[in-house]
Design an enzyme around this catalytic site. Structure first.
Site, mmCIF file in Angstrom:
data_model
loop_
_atom_site.group_PDB
_atom_site.id
_atom_site.type_symbol
_atom_site.label_atom_id
_atom_site.label_comp_id
_atom_site.label_asym_id
_atom_site.label_seq_id
_atom_site.Cartn_x
_atom_site.Cartn_y
_atom_site.Cartn_z
ATOM 1 C CG ASN A 4 -1.554 -4.045 7.240
ATOM 2 O OD1 ASN A 4 -2.555 -4.758 7.197
ATOM 3 N ND2 ASN A 4 -0.662 -4.120 8.235
ATOM 4 C CE LYS A 63 -9.575 -0.764 9.029
ATOM 5 N NZ LYS A 63 -8.201 -0.773 8.475
ATOM 6 C CG ASP A 87 4.239 -2.316 13.456
ATOM 7 O OD1 ASP A 87 3.962 -1.912 14.598
ATOM 8 O OD2 ASP A 87 3.509 -3.092 12.818
ATOM 9 C CB THR A 91 -4.260 -10.939 13.172
ATOM 10 O OG1 THR A 91 -5.219 -9.929 13.520
ATOM 11 C CG2 THR A 91 -4.391 -11.292 11.702
ATOM 12 C CE1 TYR A 102 -10.538 -1.722 12.599
ATOM 13 C CE2 TYR A 102 -12.560 -2.446 11.533
ATOM 14 C CZ TYR A 102 -11.190 -2.544 11.699
ATOM 15 O OH TYR A 102 -10.476 -3.445 10.940
#
Ligand SMILES: NC(=O)c1ccc[n+]([C@@H]2O[C@H](COP(=O)([O-])OP(=O)(O)OC[C@H]3O[C@@H](n4cnc5c(N)ncnc54)[C@H](O)[C@@H]3O)[C@@H](O)[C@H]2O)c1
Length: 251
Positions: free
Chosen positions: A93, A163, A38, A194, A159
């Site tokens: 991810n 995706k 990360d 999240t 976005y």
């Protein structure tokens, strides 16, 4: 179900938070040895601490890696080879929501950043990971897409495009490597609780109502599906898009 991941070496990108953390916890609980990456190293250290709290002999290596940089993905694969002698599983991810604007108001910089992290990042990741999986004689990649890899959303053109791109990239790479024992799948979460969703209770409540199950997803619900797809229990599954969306796409 025992997924029999003992001794399997796995990379998880974006492992400091949310869904990535939950994926790392699910894989580790099933016995896998992890490389956690990360841009937020402290968050990855917390993930590693949670893995160890759940399983005393959990193994993890933490690395700062920016998903939009090919050299960082190469360093991540090298870390897996150094720590575990090979690579069996990769979960790509890391992702960002990015600028929220109508298409004509979206800045070119905002567009490029989302594509760089969410789409180019998955290409860079697989470009670095595939040789190591081939050297191992096979393995599994799971790319985290979204319901927005299947349908549109106003104010999120970059976005949504990123995706959709991840889904197409996943299918193509799956075709290319199927005969050589590498399975490649995409998971498409609905809205999951999240930090990426922000913290406005009214927004969260509204998003929940968009799902037939009338609630947001929890990160662990995605983590368990990813661990299954990563495992040999899913040996017939490749090139697939798996929703984890509480029925969102069934509407
Ligand atoms: N939460 C949702 O509703 C939802 C729905 C569908 C898909 N997703 C996808 O799930 C994935 C994880 O999202 P989340 O909800 O856990 O969000 P999150 O914000 O909790 O976690 C994302 C993680 O990615 C990291 N990250 C951001 N930019 C990075 C970069 N350039 N390099 C490396 N790491 C970077 C962040 O530091 C963070 O730890 C993303 O790909 C997201 O698009 C989320």
């Amino acid at each position: 179900m025992d997924l029999e991941l003992q001794g399997k070496a796995a990379i998880v990108t974006g492992a400091a938070s949310g869904i990535g953390r939950a994926i790392a916890l699910s894989l580790s609980r099933e016995g896998a040895d992890l490389v956690l990456t990360d841009i937020d190293v402290a968050g990855c250290e917390q993930t590693l601490a949670q893995m160890r709290a759940a399983r005393a002999d959990a193994k993890g290596v933490v690395l700062r890696a920016d998903a939009s940089r090919l050299d960082d993905h190469e360093a991540t694969v090298n870390a897996a080879l150094d720590a575990y002698g090979g690579l069996d599983i990769a979960v790509n991810n890391a992702g960002i929501g990015g600028e929220a604007n109508l298409t004509c108001d979206m800045s070119p910089e905002g567009w490029r950043r989302v594509i760089d992290v969410n789409l180019n990042g998955v290409y860079y990741a697989m470009h670095a990971q595939l040789p190591a999986l081939l050297a191992r004689g096979g393995g599994s990649i799971v790319n985290i897409a979204s319901i927005l890899g299947r349908v549109g959303w106003r104010t999120a053109s970059a976005y949504v495009a990123s995706k959709h791109g991840v889904v197409g990239l996943t299918k193509t790479a799956a075709l290319e490597y199927a005969e050589r024992g590498i399975r490649i799948n995409a998971v498409g979460p609905g809205f999951v609780e999240t930090p990426i969703l922000g913290a406005d209770p009214e927004v969260l409540e509204h998003l929940a109502t968009l799902h037939p199950i009338q609630r947001l997803g929890q990160p662990g619900e995605v983590g368990d599906l990813v661990a299954y797809l990563a495992s040999a229990r899913a040996s017939l599954v490749t090139g697939a898009y798996y929703p984890a969306d509480g029925g969102y796409l069934a509407q």
